[in-house]
Design a protein around this motif. Structure first.
Motif, PDB file in Angstrom:
ATOM      1  N   TRP A  73       0.938  -1.064  -0.025  1.00  0.00           N
ATOM      2  CA  TRP A  73      -0.005   0.050   0.040  1.00  0.00           C
ATOM      3  C   TRP A  73       0.958   1.221   0.117  1.00  0.00           C
ATOM      4  O   TRP A  73       0.630   2.158  -0.850  1.00  0.00           O
ATOM      5  CB  TRP A  73      -0.981   0.055   1.115  1.00  0.00           C
ATOM      6  CG  TRP A  73      -1.855  -1.141   1.162  1.00  0.00           C
ATOM      7  CD1 TRP A  73      -2.014  -1.989   0.450  1.00  0.00           C
ATOM      8  CD2 TRP A  73      -3.136  -1.005   1.781  1.00  0.00           C
ATOM      9  NE1 TRP A  73      -3.251  -3.131   0.649  1.00  0.00           N
ATOM     10  CE2 TRP A  73      -3.926  -2.326   1.534  1.00  0.00           C
ATOM     11  CE3 TRP A  73      -3.873  -0.070   2.906  1.00  0.00           C
ATOM     12  CZ2 TRP A  73      -5.120  -2.581   2.147  1.00  0.00           C
ATOM     13  CZ3 TRP A  73      -4.829  -0.322   3.568  1.00  0.00           C
ATOM     14  CH2 TRP A  73      -5.699  -1.877   3.034  1.00  0.00           C
ATOM     15  N   THR A  74       1.721   1.206   0.986  1.00  0.00           N
ATOM     16  CA  THR A  74       2.688   2.602   0.868  1.00  0.00           C
ATOM     17  C   THR A  74       3.635   2.496  -0.314  1.00  0.00           C
ATOM     18  O   THR A  74       3.696   3.659  -0.968  1.00  0.00           O
ATOM     19  CB  THR A  74       3.827   2.113   2.269  1.00  0.00           C
ATOM     20  OG1 THR A  74       4.432   1.193   1.999  1.00  0.00           O
ATOM     21  CG2 THR A  74       2.928   2.553   3.409  1.00  0.00           C
ATOM     22  N   LEU A  77       1.566   4.258  -2.997  1.00  0.00           N
ATOM     23  CA  LEU A  77       1.485   5.735  -2.910  1.00  0.00           C
ATOM     24  C   LEU A  77       2.863   6.302  -3.130  1.00  0.00           C
ATOM     25  O   LEU A  77       2.787   7.683  -2.869  1.00  0.00           O
ATOM     26  CB  LEU A  77       1.164   5.821  -1.185  1.00  0.00           C
ATOM     27  CG  LEU A  77      -0.211   5.704  -0.850  1.00  0.00           C
ATOM     28  CD1 LEU A  77      -0.497   5.766   0.528  1.00  0.00           C
ATOM     29  CD2 LEU A  77      -1.523   6.227  -1.771  1.00  0.00           C
ATOM     30  N   TYR A  84      10.424   5.035   3.349  1.00  0.00           N
ATOM     31  CA  TYR A  84       9.533   4.476   4.760  1.00  0.00           C
ATOM     32  C   TYR A  84      10.670   4.393   5.945  1.00  0.00           C
ATOM     33  O   TYR A  84      10.317   4.549   7.095  1.00  0.00           O
ATOM     34  CB  TYR A  84       8.777   3.437   4.303  1.00  0.00           C
ATOM     35  CG  TYR A  84       8.125   2.823   5.512  1.00  0.00           C
ATOM     36  CD1 TYR A  84       7.022   3.350   5.869  1.00  0.00           C
ATOM     37  CD2 TYR A  84       8.587   1.835   6.378  1.00  0.00           C
ATOM     38  CE1 TYR A  84       5.965   2.738   6.817  1.00  0.00           C
ATOM     39  CE2 TYR A  84       8.226   1.480   7.433  1.00  0.00           C
ATOM     40  CZ  TYR A  84       6.713   1.921   7.631  1.00  0.00           C
ATOM     41  OH  TYR A  84       6.200   1.313   8.978  1.00  0.00           O
TER      42      TYR A  84
END
Length: 242
Positions: A73-74, A77, A84
């Protein structure tokens, strides 16, 4: 032991949390409070309390993001693994240090101000011990297994284990290769979760929803020129209160 720690203890902690919240609300509703000691001392409290609350808030947000948001998901994006990692390392370190500093100042305040110390219970001491241990061990695990270039990717082990707990499919094997520092942090965290309903930390589940719908408070206006306790005479009849 592995099955107990990573397969049974999470559910024991959740049962204690949910059952304890129900019991506290049912039988100790008036004790559902922080037992504020602000009347005894406010100068240091006004510094320590915001530090702790903002720090622990960002710590919780970081844990929710890291444990419950999958890496895919990250990445979708546009937040890559390196970005991260930097966000987790730098942001988590700042939040952890802020929360620890806040807790230490709160403990110092209780030790150095007699009225506040007398209002401190054994329950409070246990709560501070587990809270400080959980935050410190999390920060220790992060800093001892990370550099600016890379770090331990807990999103491939710890995060899937946590998500499996909530779908009633615990996978203790996922935690077998996790560094010891992260394992100890997880155990202390679960014990803290189990203790929350029985400490002043229970107030984190309180929301002043009724405040939004309460009736207006009516205040009587008094002429500042009129002495206290005096009232100007009125003409005519006045209603008699029963």
């Amino acid at each position: 032991m592995q099955v107990f720690l990573w397969g049974a203890l999470p559910y024991i902690a959740l049962i204690s949390l949910i059952g304890g919240l129900f019991w506290r609300h049912r039988y100790d509703k008036f004790g559902w409070t922080t037992r504020s000691s602000e009347p005894y001392e406010s100068r240091l409290l006004n510094i320590a309390s915001p530090m702790f609350h903002y720090g622990i808030l960002f710590v919780l947000v970081g844990h929710l993001m890291g444990l419950f948001i999958p890496e895919s998901w990250t990445s979708a994006l546009g937040l890559g693994e390196y970005q991260y990692h930097l966000l987790s390392l730098i942001g988590g370190t700042i939040a952890g240090v802020l929360a620890i500093a806040g807790v230490l100042l709160l403990v110092l305040r209780r030790r150095t101000h007699a009225p506040v110390f007398r209002a401190t219970t054994r329950n409070d001491k246990v709560m501070y011990l587990f809270l400080l241990s959980a935050i410190f061990l999390g920060l220790f695990a992060e800093l001892t297994h990370s550099t600016l270039s890379h770090g331990y990717d807990y999103r491939t082990t710890v995060a899937p284990w946590v998500r499996h707990i909530f779908i009633l499919d615990p996978s203790p094997a996922l935690m077998s290769s996790v560094p010891v520092a992260y394992q100890v942090h997880a155990v202390i965290g679960m014990l803290l979760i189990a203790l929350v309903p029985f400490t002043r930390l229970v107030h984190m589940f309180s929301a002043p929803v009724q405040y939004l719908f309460r009736p207006y408070i009516v205040y009587r206006y008094r002429d500042p020129k009129q002495a206290a306790g005096e009232r100007a005479a009125r003409r005519g009849w006045e209603p008699i209160e029963s």
